[in-house]
Design a protein around this motif. Structure first.
Motif, short mmCIF file in Angstrom:
data_model
loop_
_atom_site.label_atom_id
_atom_site.label_comp_id
_atom_site.label_asym_id
_atom_site.label_seq_id
_atom_site.Cartn_x
_atom_site.Cartn_y
_atom_site.Cartn_z
N ARG A 1 0.85 -1.20 0.00
CA ARG A 1 0.00 0.00 0.00
C ARG A 1 0.88 1.23 0.00
NH1 ARG A 1 -3.03 3.49 -1.50
NH2 ARG A 1 -4.81 4.24 -0.31
N VAL B 1 -10.94 2.46 -0.40
CA VAL B 1 -10.46 1.08 -0.44
C VAL B 1 -9.09 1.06 -1.11
CG1 VAL B 1 -12.80 0.10 -0.51
CG2 VAL B 1 -11.57 0.52 -2.65
N LEU C 1 -14.80 -5.65 -1.88
CA LEU C 1 -14.17 -6.43 -0.80
C LEU C 1 -14.13 -7.91 -1.14
CD1 LEU C 1 -15.79 -4.71 2.33
CD2 LEU C 1 -13.48 -4.34 1.39
N THR C 2 -15.18 -8.43 -1.71
CA THR C 2 -15.22 -9.83 -2.12
C THR C 2 -14.16 -10.13 -3.18
OG1 THR C 2 -17.57 -10.00 -1.58
CG2 THR C 2 -16.69 -11.64 -3.11
N GLY D 1 -11.29 -8.69 -3.34
CA GLY D 1 -9.95 -8.60 -2.78
C GLY D 1 -9.52 -7.22 -2.34
N ALA D 2 -10.39 -6.21 -2.45
CA ALA D 2 -10.05 -4.88 -1.95
C ALA D 2 -10.04 -4.89 -0.43
CB ALA D 2 -11.06 -3.84 -2.46
N VAL D 3 -9.39 -3.88 0.14
CA VAL D 3 -9.34 -3.71 1.60
C VAL D 3 -9.96 -2.36 1.93
CG1 VAL D 3 -7.82 -3.47 3.59
CG2 VAL D 3 -7.25 -5.10 1.78
N ALA D 4 -10.94 -2.35 2.82
CA ALA D 4 -11.55 -1.09 3.25
C ALA D 4 -10.55 -0.30 4.08
CB ALA D 4 -12.82 -1.36 4.05
N GLU D 5 -10.52 1.00 3.89
CA GLU D 5 -9.59 1.86 4.62
C GLU D 5 -10.34 2.93 5.40
OE1 GLU D 5 -5.46 1.53 2.36
OE2 GLU D 5 -6.78 3.06 1.49
N ASP E 1 -6.73 -1.55 -3.61
CA ASP E 1 -6.76 -2.77 -4.41
C ASP E 1 -5.61 -3.68 -3.98
OD1 ASP E 1 -4.36 -2.01 -5.72
OD2 ASP E 1 -5.37 -1.43 -7.56
N PRO E 2 -5.55 -4.90 -4.49
CA PRO E 2 -4.48 -5.82 -4.08
C PRO E 2 -3.08 -5.40 -4.52
CG PRO E 2 -6.33 -7.04 -5.03
CD PRO E 2 -6.56 -5.58 -5.30
N GLN F 1 -19.21 -4.09 -0.98
CA GLN F 1 -19.17 -5.54 -0.77
C GLN F 1 -18.57 -6.25 -1.98
OE1 GLN F 1 -19.77 -7.17 2.18
NE2 GLN F 1 -18.69 -8.71 0.99
#
Length: 131
Positions: free
Chosen positions: A65, A108, A87-88, A90-94, A110-111, A84
């Motif tokens: 990141r 969010v 996130l499903t 592969g994103a991460v909420a920030e 991304d990977p 949702q």
């Protein structure tokens, strides 16, 4: 003016799967080390670049990141559904969903370490705050 969005990634197949699942994009043309994604107002090009390879400013690519003053916003009709989906994929909420006069936003990553904002406009969107 025509806008193209280029995103460096270290794994084209994983990036294609993420962006198609998270944002509903579809693959277009394929070049050596490049996949074109369609479905946004501007085409998005995923560029395979090895970690540690030299970037434009002489810095080394790092897919952890990272912060940059340029990021992309994705305008969505339903923020919870879009979040949702991301996130499903592969994103991460920030952080939490935030409310503003113009609508709602959530950040969010991304990977591949890139930051994105999901926006849901309400009422007249940015015209609610136009001065």
């Amino acid at each position: 003016m025509k806008l193209l969005l280029n995103i460096d990634v270290d794994d084209l197949q994983r990036a294609e799967a993420f962006y198609c699942a998270a944002f509903g994009l579809v693959p277009g043309r394929r070049f050596d080390g490049v996949i074109e994604l369609l479905g946004a107002e501007a085409p998005i090009y995923l560029l395979q670049k090895a970690p540690g390879s030299e970037g434009a400013s002489g810095s080394r690519r790092d897919y952890a990141r990272h912060w940059t003053p340029v990021h992309c916003d994705v305008v969505v009709d339903d923020l919870e559904v879009a979040l949702q989906r991301a996130l499903t994929a592969g994103a991460v909420a920030e952080g939490p969903v935030r409310e503003a006069e113009w609508g709602r936003i959530v950040q969010v990553a991304d990977p591949f370490g890139h930051g994105w904002c999901l926006l849901q406009f309400l009422g007249r969107g940015y015209d609610e705050i136009q001065r």
